[in-house]
Design an enzyme around this catalytic site. Structure first.
Site, short mmCIF file in Angstrom:
data_model
loop_
_atom_site.label_atom_id
_atom_site.label_comp_id
_atom_site.label_asym_id
_atom_site.label_seq_id
_atom_site.Cartn_x
_atom_site.Cartn_y
_atom_site.Cartn_z
N GLU A 27 -3.51 8.40 -3.64
CA GLU A 27 -3.06 9.77 -3.88
C GLU A 27 -1.56 9.89 -3.62
O GLU A 27 -0.98 9.15 -2.83
CB GLU A 27 -3.79 10.75 -2.93
N ASN A 81 -6.74 3.84 6.84
CA ASN A 81 -5.31 4.22 6.88
C ASN A 81 -5.25 5.73 6.93
O ASN A 81 -6.21 6.41 6.55
CB ASN A 81 -4.60 3.72 5.61
N1 HPA Z 1 -7.05 6.91 -0.55
C1 HPA Z 1 -8.03 6.62 -1.41
N2 HPA Z 1 -8.86 5.61 -1.25
C2 HPA Z 1 -8.69 4.85 -0.14
C3 HPA Z 1 -7.68 5.10 0.79
C4 HPA Z 1 -6.80 6.19 0.57
O1 HPA Z 1 -5.89 6.51 1.35
N3 HPA Z 1 -7.79 4.16 1.75
C5 HPA Z 1 -8.84 3.37 1.42
N4 HPA Z 1 -9.39 3.79 0.27
#
Ligand code: HPA
Length: 278
Positions: A199, A241
């Site tokens: 994103e 994350n």
């Molecule tokens: N966004 C979308 N999908 C994901 C993310 C993220 O920050 N981290 C792991 N998969």
């Protein structure tokens, strides 16, 4: 490279996806020697080791030997299906072969594993994923329960005028049960984006503004299909994350894989204990 789009009956628009799932369930029964499963578990990034802790694996099969399943698109996603028996004698179908919406093979392919699980008899669907956290107080490596979702894919696994209630989609009963295993588990609303790009910070701010706490690229479409099939759903995200703009450093797939690897022992044992209690 062989093309995973060839010879898949789900790619024929005239095919009945439920008939294809029934055929896949027959394949699984034949290849595993297990006629019916009670629980299905889809393993997302970071959750892969759980299968070993849930119980005894009685069969491991290549997903591509099962009708309608394609080749895994991603490193860290094992293309196998396993049949595991828990200490309490429950049969668990462990799905290590997920098709993501961003692969572009259509929603039928995305939810085929869920429909197949239902056709094997599974009444409980446990969906796991690796995802970004929107809450500042969360940290990479933290597992959270999914309490609800916002489907931002503009797609649905339901075809035609199929009106399905999604209240309590992520079962409160099962979330409460998970919290009896780990009372510190937090929960949040999962936003499924189409991906595969992560994103933008603006999209993450939007997700937050509309009530989202977790951002990812799977699960919501699968949960809808599981509800349609009458299953009770439990969803877990591993926060790999903090979402873009919440964390100041750029996101990388490597970072996501690494966070999953580090968290794997802890979250796998949590998942195994929850499944053992189902
Ligand atoms: N966004 C979308 N999908 C994901 C993310 C993220 O920050 N981290 C792991 N998969």
């Amino acid at each position: 490279m062989s093309d995973s789009t060839t010879d898949n009956p789900l790619d024929d628009p005239a095919a009945d996806p439920f008939a294809v799932a029934a055929q896949a369930a027959d394949d699984i029964a034949r290849l595993t020697g297990v006629d019916r499963h009670d629980i299905a578990l889809t393993l997302g990034s970071g959750w892969g080791k759980a299968a070993e802790l849930i119980g005894e694996t009685t069969a491991t099969i290549d997903a591509t030997d099962v009708t309608g399943f394609g080749r895994p698109a991603l490193e860290g996603h094992v293309g196998t299906l396993r049949s595991v028996v828990t200490a309490r004698g429950k049969r668990v179908l462990v799905i290590g072969a997920r098709t993501h919406f961003y692969e572009g093979h259509g929603v039928r392919r995305v939810v085929h594993s869920v429909r197949t699980a239902a056709a094997t008899g599974a009444k409980t669907m446990v969906l796991t994923n690796g995802a970004g956290g929107v809450r500042h107080e969360w940290h990479p490596g933290q597992p959270v329960l999914i309490s609800d979702h916002i489907n931002l894919t503009a797609a649905s696994p339901l075809e035609g005028a199929t009106f399905i209630d999604l209240t309590d989609l992520y079962s409160l009963r099962l979330r409460d049960l998970a919290r009896t295993i780990d009372p510190t588990l937090e929960e949040g609303v999962y936003c499924q984006f189409r991906g595969p790009q992560y994103e933008t910070p603006a999209e993450v701010r939007m997700a937050k503004a509309i009530g989202g706490h977790i951002v990812g690229m799977s699960t919501a479409l699968e949960a809808i299909a599981a509800r349609q099939a009458g299953m009770e759903i439990l969803g877990f995200s591993l926060i790999t994350n903090l979402a873009a703009g919440i964390q100041t450093t750029p996101l990388s797939h490597q970072e996501v894989i690494e966070a999953g690897r580090q968290a794997e022992p802890v979250i796998s044992s949590l998942l195994a204990r929850v499944i053992g209690a189902l």
